[in-house]
Scaffold this motif. Structure first.
Motif, mmCIF file in Angstrom:
data_model
loop_
_atom_site.group_PDB
_atom_site.id
_atom_site.type_symbol
_atom_site.label_atom_id
_atom_site.label_comp_id
_atom_site.label_asym_id
_atom_site.label_seq_id
_atom_site.Cartn_x
_atom_site.Cartn_y
_atom_site.Cartn_z
ATOM 1 N N ILE A 1 6.841 1.601 10.016
ATOM 2 C CA ILE A 1 6.558 2.045 8.653
ATOM 3 C C ILE A 1 6.572 3.564 8.652
ATOM 4 C CG2 ILE A 1 4.899 2.049 6.739
ATOM 5 C CD1 ILE A 1 3.880 -0.639 7.805
ATOM 6 N N ILE A 2 7.302 4.149 7.694
ATOM 7 C CA ILE A 2 7.316 5.601 7.546
ATOM 8 C C ILE A 2 6.289 5.985 6.487
ATOM 9 C CG2 ILE A 2 9.230 5.550 5.885
ATOM 10 C CD1 ILE A 2 10.073 8.305 6.963
ATOM 11 N N TYR A 3 5.486 6.993 6.847
ATOM 12 C CA TYR A 3 4.488 7.542 5.938
ATOM 13 C C TYR A 3 4.759 9.034 5.784
ATOM 14 C CZ TYR A 3 1.735 3.369 7.071
ATOM 15 O OH TYR A 3 1.306 2.082 7.249
ATOM 16 N N LYS B 1 5.474 10.523 9.482
ATOM 17 C CA LYS B 1 5.288 9.860 10.772
ATOM 18 C C LYS B 1 5.736 8.419 10.618
ATOM 19 C CE LYS B 1 0.338 9.073 10.097
ATOM 20 N NZ LYS B 1 -0.990 9.339 10.678
ATOM 21 N N ILE B 2 6.221 7.873 11.721
ATOM 22 C CA ILE B 2 6.604 6.462 11.760
ATOM 23 C C ILE B 2 5.642 5.780 12.714
ATOM 24 C CG2 ILE B 2 8.371 4.776 12.346
ATOM 25 C CD1 ILE B 2 10.463 6.881 11.658
ATOM 26 N N MET B 3 5.011 4.721 12.204
ATOM 27 C CA MET B 3 4.074 3.951 13.018
ATOM 28 C C MET B 3 4.659 2.567 13.263
ATOM 29 S SD MET B 3 0.431 5.154 11.464
ATOM 30 C CE MET B 3 -0.451 4.608 12.927
ATOM 31 N N GLY C 1 0.836 -1.195 0.000
ATOM 32 C CA GLY C 1 0.000 0.000 0.000
ATOM 33 C C GLY C 1 0.864 1.235 0.000
ATOM 34 N N GLN C 2 0.956 1.925 1.133
ATOM 35 C CA GLN C 2 1.696 3.179 1.216
ATOM 36 C C GLN C 2 2.803 3.069 2.252
ATOM 37 O OE1 GLN C 2 -1.794 5.347 2.245
ATOM 38 N NE2 GLN C 2 -1.987 6.218 0.215
ATOM 39 N N ASP D 1 2.118 -2.773 13.471
ATOM 40 C CA ASP D 1 0.679 -3.033 13.462
ATOM 41 C C ASP D 1 -0.135 -1.821 13.000
ATOM 42 O OD1 ASP D 1 1.205 -5.576 14.485
ATOM 43 O OD2 ASP D 1 1.132 -4.831 16.547
ATOM 44 N N LYS D 2 0.548 -0.715 12.763
ATOM 45 C CA LYS D 2 -0.089 0.538 12.324
ATOM 46 C C LYS D 2 -1.088 1.060 13.358
ATOM 47 C CE LYS D 2 0.346 -0.989 7.572
ATOM 48 N NZ LYS D 2 -0.351 -1.371 6.347
#
Length: 185
Positions: free
Chosen positions: A145-147, A171-173, A118-119, A176-177
């Motif tokens: 994950i970096i968004y 942001k980094i999550m 996805g993203q 599990d997001k």
């Protein structure tokens, strides 16, 4: 030896005439970005994209090869200190990424890996720095994950599809997001 000198001279001359070099560095306002490629004067750009603060201190420098971000990119605070260092490979954020506080201490440091489904991109070996009451503390995480986020905090596509000026907020999550580890605006 004479043949080698002749060949070397010929190659240098040939390269000089046939590889039109438009510029070593060009300001961001002179660059056009379309379909994931950076252009200068309607030609695919090779060189550095730069911008400056009003005091003429360098604001950022992004290396570009064949129209794509490639190599080390650096952003600077108005006083000239390094704000962030990141690596790109063919416009994809990949490898070391470090974000600093104005005092030079690490705000975030991680390794960018493959695109997430996805993203965003998968990041590993995450160190998040905090400044509290003048003390620098860090937290460590294995993966996340970096968004990159837009002006309205919407999540943008992966790095290779985003113009460089839209890669400053992220942001980094966690994996599990569910939890935000850090958000840079």
């Amino acid at each position: 030896m004479k043949i080698a000198t002749f060949v070397l001279t010929f190659l240098i001359s040939f390269t000089s005439f046939n590889n039109e070099k438009l510029a070593d560095s060009v300001r961001i306002n002179e660059i056009e970005y379309k379909d994931g490629v950076y252009f200068f004067k309607d030609k695919i750009f090779n060189g550095d994209i730069v911008d400056y603060y009003e005091n003429e201190t360098l604001k950022f420098r992004y290396a570009v090869l064949d129209g794509r971000l490639n190599g080390v990119a650096k952003e600077f605070f108005p006083d000239g200190e390094v704000k962030s260092e990141r690596s790109y490979y063919m416009s994809k954020l990949y490898g070391n990424f470090t974000e600093y506080f104005p005092n030079g201490q690490i705000r975030a440091k991680f390794d960018v890996k493959l695109n997430a489904y996805g993203q965003g991109e998968i990041v590993e070996n995450i160190t998040i720095g905090e400044l509290k009451k003048g003390k620098h503390k860090t937290k460590k995480f294995d993966k996340g994950i970096i968004y990159f986020t837009g002006a309205s905090n919407e999540i943008l596509e992966t790095s290779e599809n985003i113009f460089i000026l839209n890669q400053t907020q992220y942001k980094i999550m966690d994996e599990d997001k569910k939890n935000t580890l850090i958000e840079i605006k």
